[in-house]
Scaffold this motif. Structure first.
Motif, mmCIF file in Angstrom:
data_model
loop_
_atom_site.group_PDB
_atom_site.id
_atom_site.type_symbol
_atom_site.label_atom_id
_atom_site.label_comp_id
_atom_site.label_asym_id
_atom_site.label_seq_id
_atom_site.Cartn_x
_atom_site.Cartn_y
_atom_site.Cartn_z
ATOM 1 N N GLY A 121 26.300 88.756 51.340
ATOM 2 C CA GLY A 121 27.618 88.207 51.613
ATOM 3 C C GLY A 121 27.911 87.969 53.077
ATOM 4 N N TYR A 122 26.895 87.535 53.844
ATOM 5 C CA TYR A 122 27.087 87.356 55.285
ATOM 6 C C TYR A 122 26.957 85.907 55.740
ATOM 7 C CZ TYR A 122 21.958 87.030 55.391
ATOM 8 O OH TYR A 122 20.654 86.649 55.166
ATOM 9 N N ARG A 123 26.360 85.062 54.973
ATOM 10 C CA ARG A 123 25.992 83.722 55.440
ATOM 11 C C ARG A 123 27.195 82.778 55.378
ATOM 12 N NH1 ARG A 123 20.784 81.301 55.919
ATOM 13 N NH2 ARG A 123 21.018 79.055 56.141
ATOM 14 N N ILE A 155 23.739 85.943 49.243
ATOM 15 C CA ILE A 155 23.804 86.213 50.677
ATOM 16 C C ILE A 155 24.890 85.379 51.368
ATOM 17 C CG2 ILE A 155 21.402 86.947 50.792
ATOM 18 C CD1 ILE A 155 20.730 84.303 52.151
ATOM 19 N N ALA A 156 25.512 84.454 50.648
ATOM 20 C CA ALA A 156 26.607 83.661 51.210
ATOM 21 C C ALA A 156 27.906 84.451 51.156
ATOM 22 C CB ALA A 156 26.760 82.354 50.450
ATOM 23 N N ILE A 157 28.815 84.128 52.074
ATOM 24 C CA ILE A 157 30.117 84.798 52.070
ATOM 25 C C ILE A 157 30.882 84.428 50.799
ATOM 26 C CG2 ILE A 157 30.254 84.963 54.589
ATOM 27 C CD1 ILE A 157 32.144 82.563 54.532
ATOM 28 N N PRO A 391 19.289 89.350 56.596
ATOM 29 C CA PRO A 391 18.834 90.265 55.538
ATOM 30 C C PRO A 391 18.446 89.512 54.268
ATOM 31 C CG PRO A 391 20.793 91.150 56.605
ATOM 32 C CD PRO A 391 20.607 89.759 57.138
ATOM 33 N N GLN A 392 17.481 90.059 53.564
ATOM 34 C CA GLN A 392 16.884 89.533 52.329
ATOM 35 C C GLN A 392 15.872 88.415 52.590
ATOM 36 O OE1 GLN A 392 17.732 91.588 50.076
ATOM 37 N NE2 GLN A 392 19.487 92.348 51.243
ATOM 38 N N THR A 393 15.685 88.039 53.851
ATOM 39 C CA THR A 393 14.717 86.995 54.184
ATOM 40 C C THR A 393 13.668 87.549 55.150
ATOM 41 O OG1 THR A 393 15.632 86.040 56.236
ATOM 42 C CG2 THR A 393 16.717 85.438 54.158
#
Length: 406
Positions: A121-123, A155-157, A391-393
């Motif tokens: 949830g950061y992108r 990973i998207a907001i 993160p996650q990549t």
């Protein structure tokens, strides 16, 4: 075929094992310690690539990926979601350290890594591809010509995924020749939809799209970027914020990188500083605010215009760094933040000739970073730090401090 044990992770995130004949085999979506069968092995003279088959014994770092697209659709957006966060972070440190040792020939340990506060949830930017039958989503990891329909990117907001949920019901309002769709949140929290299309069509649906999104609780600015043309806000813009210019997709961590990089220059008051690949001028603003005389270079003219309109006084140049350097005054210090391809050889040659006392290099690719360090023999690396921006990549941001050898 005899099962393969994964021995380590390679840069890029693939697991590394050995075939019976001794050749190295690279296997995506695997973890150190995994024992597995391989499917669809592609053999080359000195190595092979395989798809993961039946997992016989999981490695200690393996976890269940929370995103159903990761395994179910073989999403190529993440590479390490099947690993624990601590294992991911250790791997990204090793990716940097390995590049510095193997490619730059430096005798260094893996750098420390500054962790992100959020693993998901950061992108703040999502780029969606358009496939056959107007399928809109992400590409599969080893079949980039295949696109699956996106439900939710973990990973998207959340704000972008809420926008996407409403936009999915309104896809007929997008250009008929849509080739790419970008969802973005800007620094002030504003949401943007950027439609990339072919050159032939005229898009008349933008006002209806904005109104329809607004009725669903999504206040957005709609952008159109026809192929070969300039992107422009076509509806909903309160100002001309350049949502199409480059900004870090993880702003909180990007700010940490920028602060650390500027701090590593030391005292800048009264000194002449180059800010290369300057983007929208955030680093330039920090340097000028600390009393430096700054010359910046950025290729994207829209980004330069944004910096000019809101940033402090500086001498800003629009163009390719390799074409502009000869026009710059002599630097005392340099901060450089190139794209993934790294710096052109002309840039490293110019830096060698100009010989600033310290270079701070911000990199998103360990391999091109290591290559560029090798092109700067007059400098020695005095500090390295990695930052967990993605993160996650398998991607990692690195800051390298280089001092002129005496």
């Amino acid at each position: 075929m005899t099962p393969v044990r994964i021995l380590r992770l390679a840069t890029g995130g693939d697991g590394v094992g050995k075939l019976e004949d001794g050749r190295t085999v690279f296997v995506p979506r695997t973890a150190t310690g995994d024992l597995l069968e391989l499917d669809a092995v592609r053999e080359y003279k000195r190595f092979a690539r395989g798809r993961p088959g039946r997992l016989l014994e999981p490695g200690p770092d393996r976890v269940e990926p929370p995103c159903p697209h990761y395994l179910g659709d073989e999403c190529g957006g993440c590479q390490l979601q099947h690993l624990s966060l601590s294992a991911q972070q250790a791997a990204r440190r090793t990716f940097v350290g390995d590049a510095l040792r193997r490619l730059a020939r430096l005798d260094v340990d893996d750098p420390d890594l500054v962790p992100a506060s959020k693993a998901f949830g950061y992108r703040t930017k999502v780029t969606l591809a358009v496939g056959r039958g107007r399928t809109i989503g992400f590409r599969r990891y080893d079949r980039p010509d295949e696109i699956f329909a996106l439900d939710r990117c973990h990973i998207a907001i959340p704000e972008l995924m809420s926008l996407w949920r409403e936009l999915r019901a309104l896809l007929p309002l997008l250009p008929d020749d849509l080739t790419r769709l970008v969802l973005r949140q800007d620094r002030s929290g504003g949401l943007h939809v950027i439609a990339r299309s072919g050159v032939a069509m005229v898009w008349a649906g933008a006002p209806r799209l904005r109104v329809a999104l607004s009725s669903r609780g999504q206040e957005t600015t709609i952008w159109w970027h026809p192929e070969g043309g300039a992107p422009r806000a076509v509806d909903g813009a309160g100002d001309t914020y350049p949502a199409t210019v480059f900004e870090q997709i993880h702003p909180e961590m990007g700010d940490q990188v920028r602060r650390f990089a500027v701090e590593q220059l030391g005292e800048v008051a009264g000194r002449r500083v180059w800010d290369l690949y300057a983007g929208i001028g955030e680093t330039t603003a920090m340097l000028a605010g600390a009393g430096a005389t700054v010359e910046s270079v950025e290729m994207d003219r829209r980004a330069v215009a944004a910096a000019e309109s809101s940033g402090p006084p500086a001498r800003r140049h629009a163009g390719r760094v390799e074409d502009i350097l000869s026009d710059l005054g002599p630097p005392d210090l340099v901060i450089t933040n190139p794209p993934r391809l790294g710096m052109d050889a002309k840039v490293t040659t110019a830096l060698e000739r100009r010989r600033p006392s310290r270079l701070v290099y911000v990199s998103c690719d360990p391999a091109t970073l290591a290559r560029d360090i090798g092109r700067l023999p007059s400098y020695r690396v005095t500090r390295a730090r990695a930052f967990d921006l993605f993160p996650q990549t398998a991607h990692v941001e690195t800051v390298i401090v280089m001092d002129l050898s005496t």
